[in-house]
Design a protein around this motif. Structure first.
Motif, PDB file in Angstrom:
ATOM      1  N   LEU A  51       0.786  -1.107   0.082  1.00  0.00           N
ATOM      2  CA  LEU A  51      -0.004   0.103   0.081  1.00  0.00           C
ATOM      3  C   LEU A  51       0.797   1.125   0.045  1.00  0.00           C
ATOM      4  O   LEU A  51       1.518   1.492   1.112  1.00  0.00           O
ATOM      5  N   THR A  52       1.155   1.747  -1.200  1.00  0.00           N
ATOM      6  CA  THR A  52       1.749   2.845  -1.367  1.00  0.00           C
ATOM      7  C   THR A  52       1.077   4.370  -0.798  1.00  0.00           C
ATOM      8  O   THR A  52      -0.041   4.438  -1.395  1.00  0.00           O
ATOM      9  N   GLN A  53       1.016   4.713   0.324  1.00  0.00           N
ATOM     10  CA  GLN A  53       0.602   5.809   0.869  1.00  0.00           C
ATOM     11  C   GLN A  53       1.045   7.170   0.353  1.00  0.00           C
ATOM     12  O   GLN A  53       2.165   7.229  -0.274  1.00  0.00           O
ATOM     13  N   ALA A  54       0.202   8.302   0.455  1.00  0.00           N
ATOM     14  CA  ALA A  54       0.515   9.596  -0.231  1.00  0.00           C
ATOM     15  C   ALA A  54       1.610  10.257   0.449  1.00  0.00           C
ATOM     16  O   ALA A  54       2.383  10.830  -0.277  1.00  0.00           O
ATOM     17  N   ASN A  55       2.095   9.924   1.659  1.00  0.00           N
ATOM     18  CA  ASN A  55       3.277  10.427   2.224  1.00  0.00           C
ATOM     19  C   ASN A  55       4.495   9.566   1.786  1.00  0.00           C
ATOM     20  O   ASN A  55       5.848  10.017   2.297  1.00  0.00           O
ATOM     21  N   GLY A  56       4.497   8.491   0.990  1.00  0.00           N
ATOM     22  CA  GLY A  56       5.495   7.902   0.451  1.00  0.00           C
ATOM     23  C   GLY A  56       5.914   6.615   1.243  1.00  0.00           C
ATOM     24  O   GLY A  56       6.651   5.864   0.556  1.00  0.00           O
ATOM     25  N   ASP A  57       5.333   6.332   2.236  1.00  0.00           N
ATOM     26  CA  ASP A  57       5.493   5.112   3.023  1.00  0.00           C
ATOM     27  C   ASP A  57       4.898   3.880   2.096  1.00  0.00           C
ATOM     28  O   ASP A  57       3.885   3.962   1.450  1.00  0.00           O
ATOM     29  N   SER A  58       5.280   2.734   2.419  1.00  0.00           N
ATOM     30  CA  SER A  58       4.828   1.614   1.455  1.00  0.00           C
ATOM     31  C   SER A  58       4.888   0.518   2.178  1.00  0.00           C
ATOM     32  O   SER A  58       5.608  -0.541   2.119  1.00  0.00           O
ATOM     33  N   PRO A  59       3.906   0.275   3.297  1.00  0.00           N
ATOM     34  CA  PRO A  59       3.817  -1.049   4.195  1.00  0.00           C
ATOM     35  C   PRO A  59       3.260  -2.129   3.207  1.00  0.00           C
ATOM     36  O   PRO A  59       2.596  -1.996   2.561  1.00  0.00           O
ATOM     37  N   LYS A  60       3.925  -3.304   3.723  1.00  0.00           N
ATOM     38  CA  LYS A  60       3.167  -4.601   3.131  1.00  0.00           C
ATOM     39  C   LYS A  60       2.279  -4.909   3.741  1.00  0.00           C
ATOM     40  O   LYS A  60       2.277  -4.755   5.150  1.00  0.00           O
ATOM     41  N   LEU A  72     -13.010  -5.624   2.210  1.00  0.00           N
ATOM     42  CA  LEU A  72     -12.970  -4.121   2.461  1.00  0.00           C
ATOM     43  C   LEU A  72     -11.418  -3.960   2.927  1.00  0.00           C
ATOM     44  O   LEU A  72     -11.037  -3.550   3.684  1.00  0.00           O
ATOM     45  N   MET A  73     -10.738  -3.615   1.573  1.00  0.00           N
ATOM     46  CA  MET A  73      -9.509  -2.777   1.464  1.00  0.00           C
ATOM     47  C   MET A  73      -9.607  -1.330   1.708  1.00  0.00           C
ATOM     48  O   MET A  73     -10.471  -0.740   0.776  1.00  0.00           O
ATOM     49  N   GLN A  74      -8.900  -0.532   2.513  1.00  0.00           N
ATOM     50  CA  GLN A  74      -9.276   0.897   2.669  1.00  0.00           C
ATOM     51  C   GLN A  74      -8.147   1.635   1.976  1.00  0.00           C
ATOM     52  O   GLN A  74      -6.874   1.463   2.323  1.00  0.00           O
ATOM     53  N   VAL A  75      -8.635   2.467   1.200  1.00  0.00           N
ATOM     54  CA  VAL A  75      -7.575   3.243   0.449  1.00  0.00           C
ATOM     55  C   VAL A  75      -7.883   4.887   0.551  1.00  0.00           C
ATOM     56  O   VAL A  75      -9.119   5.084   0.266  1.00  0.00           O
ATOM     57  N   HIS A  76      -7.025   5.850   0.543  1.00  0.00           N
ATOM     58  CA  HIS A  76      -7.163   7.075   0.548  1.00  0.00           C
ATOM     59  C   HIS A  76      -6.702   7.655  -0.590  1.00  0.00           C
ATOM     60  O   HIS A  76      -6.008   7.373  -1.405  1.00  0.00           O
ATOM     61  N   HIS A  77      -7.017   9.088  -0.736  1.00  0.00           N
ATOM     62  CA  HIS A  77      -6.497   9.765  -2.023  1.00  0.00           C
ATOM     63  C   HIS A  77      -5.140   9.673  -1.908  1.00  0.00           C
ATOM     64  O   HIS A  77      -4.387  10.018  -1.355  1.00  0.00           O
ATOM     65  N   GLY A  78      -4.596   9.500  -3.692  1.00  0.00           N
ATOM     66  CA  GLY A  78      -3.458   9.523  -3.734  1.00  0.00           C
ATOM     67  C   GLY A  78      -2.503   8.226  -3.421  1.00  0.00           C
ATOM     68  O   GLY A  78      -1.260   7.912  -3.476  1.00  0.00           O
ATOM     69  N   GLU A  79      -3.294   7.192  -2.864  1.00  0.00           N
ATOM     70  CA  GLU A  79      -2.557   6.014  -2.310  1.00  0.00           C
ATOM     71  C   GLU A  79      -2.957   4.943  -3.559  1.00  0.00           C
ATOM     72  O   GLU A  79      -3.854   4.996  -4.329  1.00  0.00           O
ATOM     73  N   THR A  80      -1.933   3.733  -3.530  1.00  0.00           N
ATOM     74  CA  THR A  80      -2.083   2.748  -4.518  1.00  0.00           C
ATOM     75  C   THR A  80      -1.834   1.469  -3.675  1.00  0.00           C
ATOM     76  O   THR A  80      -1.089   1.260  -2.820  1.00  0.00           O
TER      77      THR A  80
END
Length: 161
Positions: A51-60, A72-80
């Motif tokens: 999950l690549t977050q908007a702040n650049g963190d990419s936790p597995k 239900l996977m949760q994703v915010h704006h700018g996340e992949t």
């Protein structure tokens, strides 16, 4: 037996909100997987996602498939969310949940080619390479279809009162 795998990339974009509201908005997705033409008797029940977050963190994140659903996977704006290890030929469907207040569009891109455009639901088959699904939520409700009865019927009814 098919041992080749592909990946599914889910990207979230939100437009029409102030930055703080946009960044705080959380969107939930259900991902459905079926063996399709994978040649497998059963699909794996565990998948790794980044999950690549908007702040650049990419936790597995470890995702579990239960009765054909990654719930239900949760994703915010700018996340992949990048889900790998899905067998080639597996059919998938992604459904956005709780999108009230937004007009939702989705676009499926496989190996650089646009495959389809849709709304809260998108689907396809896993191919060699990457299948990308971009969900865009635009704040505000979709306006009703125009060209209907218009105001004439209502004006005539008002005159009769």
């Amino acid at each position: 037996m098919n041992t080749l795998t592909g990946s599914l990339k889910l990207e979230k974009i939100v437009v029409g909100l102030a930055d703080a509201d946009r960044d705080a908005a959380e969107f939930r997705f259900k991902i459905y997987l079926e063996k399709g033409k994978s040649g497998l008797e059963e699909l794996p029940t565990s998948y790794e996602a980044i999950l690549t977050q908007a702040n650049g963190d990419s936790p597995k994140v470890e995702l579990t498939l239960v009765d054909g659903v990654i719930s239900l996977m949760q994703v915010h704006h700018g996340e992949t969310a990048y889900i790998s290890g899905i067998p080639i030929g597996t059919t998938w469907k992604i459904v956005e949940e709780d999108y009230e207040g937004y007009n939702v569009t989705s676009q499926v891109i496989a190996n650089g080619t646009i495959q389809s455009n849709g709304g809260i639901e998108s689907s396809g088959s896993i191919m060699v390479g990457e299948t990308e699904v971009i969900y865009t939520n635009t704040a505000g409700y979709e306006l009703p279809e125009s060209g209907g009865t218009g105001i004439t019927l209502y004006t005539m009814a008002g005159w009769m009162l």
